[in-house]
Enzyme design. Structure first.
Site, PDB file in Angstrom:
ATOM      1  N   ARG A   1     -42.324  49.013  -7.993  1.00  0.00           N
ATOM      2  CA  ARG A   1     -43.335  49.517  -7.046  1.00  0.00           C
ATOM      3  C   ARG A   1     -42.993  49.131  -5.597  1.00  0.00           C
ATOM      4  O   ARG A   1     -43.885  48.819  -4.801  1.00  0.00           O
ATOM      5  CB  ARG A   1     -44.719  48.971  -7.398  1.00  0.00           C
ATOM      6  CG  ARG A   1     -45.293  49.547  -8.674  1.00  0.00           C
ATOM      7  CD  ARG A   1     -45.522  51.051  -8.543  1.00  0.00           C
ATOM      8  NE  ARG A   1     -46.338  51.560  -9.632  1.00  0.00           N
ATOM      9  CZ  ARG A   1     -45.868  51.896 -10.835  1.00  0.00           C
ATOM     10  NH1 ARG A   1     -44.571  51.792 -11.100  1.00  0.00           N
ATOM     11  NH2 ARG A   1     -46.684  52.363 -11.757  1.00  0.00           N
TER      12      ARG A   1
ATOM     13  N   SER B   1     -53.363  53.140 -10.765  1.00  0.00           N
ATOM     14  CA  SER B   1     -53.405  51.684 -10.953  1.00  0.00           C
ATOM     15  C   SER B   1     -53.788  51.027  -9.638  1.00  0.00           C
ATOM     16  O   SER B   1     -53.146  51.254  -8.626  1.00  0.00           O
ATOM     17  CB  SER B   1     -52.034  51.153 -11.365  1.00  0.00           C
ATOM     18  OG  SER B   1     -51.645  51.682 -12.597  1.00  0.00           O
TER      19      SER B   1
ATOM     20  N   GLU C   1     -52.298  47.746  -5.230  1.00  0.00           N
ATOM     21  CA  GLU C   1     -51.232  48.733  -5.083  1.00  0.00           C
ATOM     22  C   GLU C   1     -51.522  49.711  -3.928  1.00  0.00           C
ATOM     23  O   GLU C   1     -50.635  49.995  -3.127  1.00  0.00           O
ATOM     24  CB  GLU C   1     -51.046  49.481  -6.409  1.00  0.00           C
ATOM     25  CG  GLU C   1     -49.715  50.201  -6.471  1.00  0.00           C
ATOM     26  CD  GLU C   1     -49.391  50.705  -7.864  1.00  0.00           C
ATOM     27  OE1 GLU C   1     -48.902  49.886  -8.661  1.00  0.00           O
ATOM     28  OE2 GLU C   1     -49.603  51.889  -8.140  1.00  0.00           O
TER      29      GLU C   1
END
Ligand code: EPU
Length: 336
Positions: A165, A236, A332
């Site tokens: 990520r 998420s 995130e």
């Protein structure tokens, strides 16, 4: 030449569906629009923000600046040989539509990444990943506009510094605007069925088709992730935390059901969803927002919610997980 829009509503430009307006906005439909907008003397000295699909942002207030809305379209086969297909998509293409197009055209390889929200331009920024594949595994090159030098630049895989990520683009917020991405899809195609949820339905002996993997990923995601068109969310909400093996082992002694994935550097990636659920947050509501009842990693806007409520809920979750497990969760999405 770009057109400047005023007092532009952003409610449809963020997947949480929060209400906010931008003083000015430009719909960027070509690389030339982008260059002209970024060098426009009327806009040059204003605060600037770029939004692609808006599926990874939490909009907290009206914006007294210019919002560039990435809308460059286009997708094509660049090259084909016995080793790979090289396909390219412009930054404004919707990721899932692009994946579906590659399969329909006969260029498999992205099927595990089906149904990930957002645009092609955003996909390398956080190195999207799901079901055993990361974007980095299929990446070839990308083109971006460097707002510091005022020119277009090419990035190879090494230049992007992809990690879980993460990429170089996250470390230079605002500097680069991705305008197109090329994917290298290996031939012959081989299914990636390392993820138990996906592998379960396939018979080891039978031939697997890419369309079947695509359908299975869509089905699995559909069962546990809310459709942002129906319930506002940003996928998420927390990254899966990567912790030292010593911490993992200590936790495992107390919580035998704790999972963990060994990383190349010896640390262990934990499941944020599991930590959040075990801390008692799955399905909770706080005002107009909450934790999705089918997946603890998804924060949702039940309608009429705000960034302030999301921030408050995220804070409670982080404190709860820290108190129970001693693990610090990291968001995130980007708060703007
Ligand atoms: N789990 C729970 N409670 C839940 C949901 C899951 O305890 O409510 C546990 C499950 O037991 C499972 C583990 O958490 O073993 C992992 O769950 P899941 O398979 O749903 O994957 P994830 O780690 O939560 C990551 C990505 C997703 C991606 C899936 C599938 C991150 C932050 N998220 O989620 O990406 O789709 O793997 O590969 O890495 C996204 O980034 O927006 C996203 C959806």
């Amino acid at each position: 030449m770009h057109e400047i829009l005023t007092d532009y509503p952003l409610d449809d430009c963020n997947s949480f569906g929060f209400s906010a307006r931008s003083r000015l906005a430009v719909l960027v439909r070509s690389e030339e629009d982008l260059r002209s907008a970024l060098t426009d003397p009327r806009l040059k000295h204003l605060p600037r923000r770029l939004i692609g699909g808006g599926s990874n942002i939490v909009l907290s207030s009206d914006f007294d600046g210019v919002t560039l809305l990435m809308r460059i379209a286009g997708r094509r086969l660049v090259q084909e040989n016995s080793d790979h297909w090289l396909v390219e998509a412009a930054a404004g293409e919707i990721w899932h539509d692009f994946v579906r197009w590659t399969l329909a055209e006969g260029y498999p390889g992205l099927e595990n990444l089906a149904l990930i929200p957002g645009t092609v331009g955003a996909s390398p920024v956080q190195n999207i990943g799901a079901y055993g594949i990361e974007l980095a595994d299929r990446f070839d090159t990308l083109r971006a506009f460097d707002t510091e030098t005022g020119s277009f630049v090419a990035f190879g895989r090494e230049d992007c510094a992809f990690a879980y990520r993460d990429s170089v683009f996250k470390h230079h917020p605002g500097r680069y605007v991705v305008t197109s991405v090329r994917f290298r899809l290996p031939r012959p195609w081989q299914p990636v069925l390392t993820y138990p949820d996906i592998a379960a339905t396939f018979n080891a002996a039978a031939a697997v088709r890419p369309e079947a993997v695509f359908d299975e990923v869509v089905a699995v995601r559909g069962r546990k992730l809310p459709d942002p068109a129906v319930i506002g969310n940003a996928g998420s909400f927390f990254q899966n935390p990567i912790v030292p093996a010593t911490l993992h082992d200590a936790l495992k002694a107390d919580y035998p059901k704790l999972g963990g994935y060994l990383q190349p550097d010896g640390r262990i990636k934990l499941s944020a969803a599991w930590l959040v659920e075990q801390s008692g947050f799955k399905g909770v509501r706080l005002g107009h927002v909450g934790v999705y009842d089918k997946h603890a990693l998804i924060l949702v806007n039940h309608g009429g919610g705000s960034a302030a409520e999301i921030t408050a809920l995220a804070g409670e979750i982080k404190a709860g997980v820290r108190a129970k497990f001693g693990v610090q969760l990291v968001e995130e999405p980007v708060f703007v």
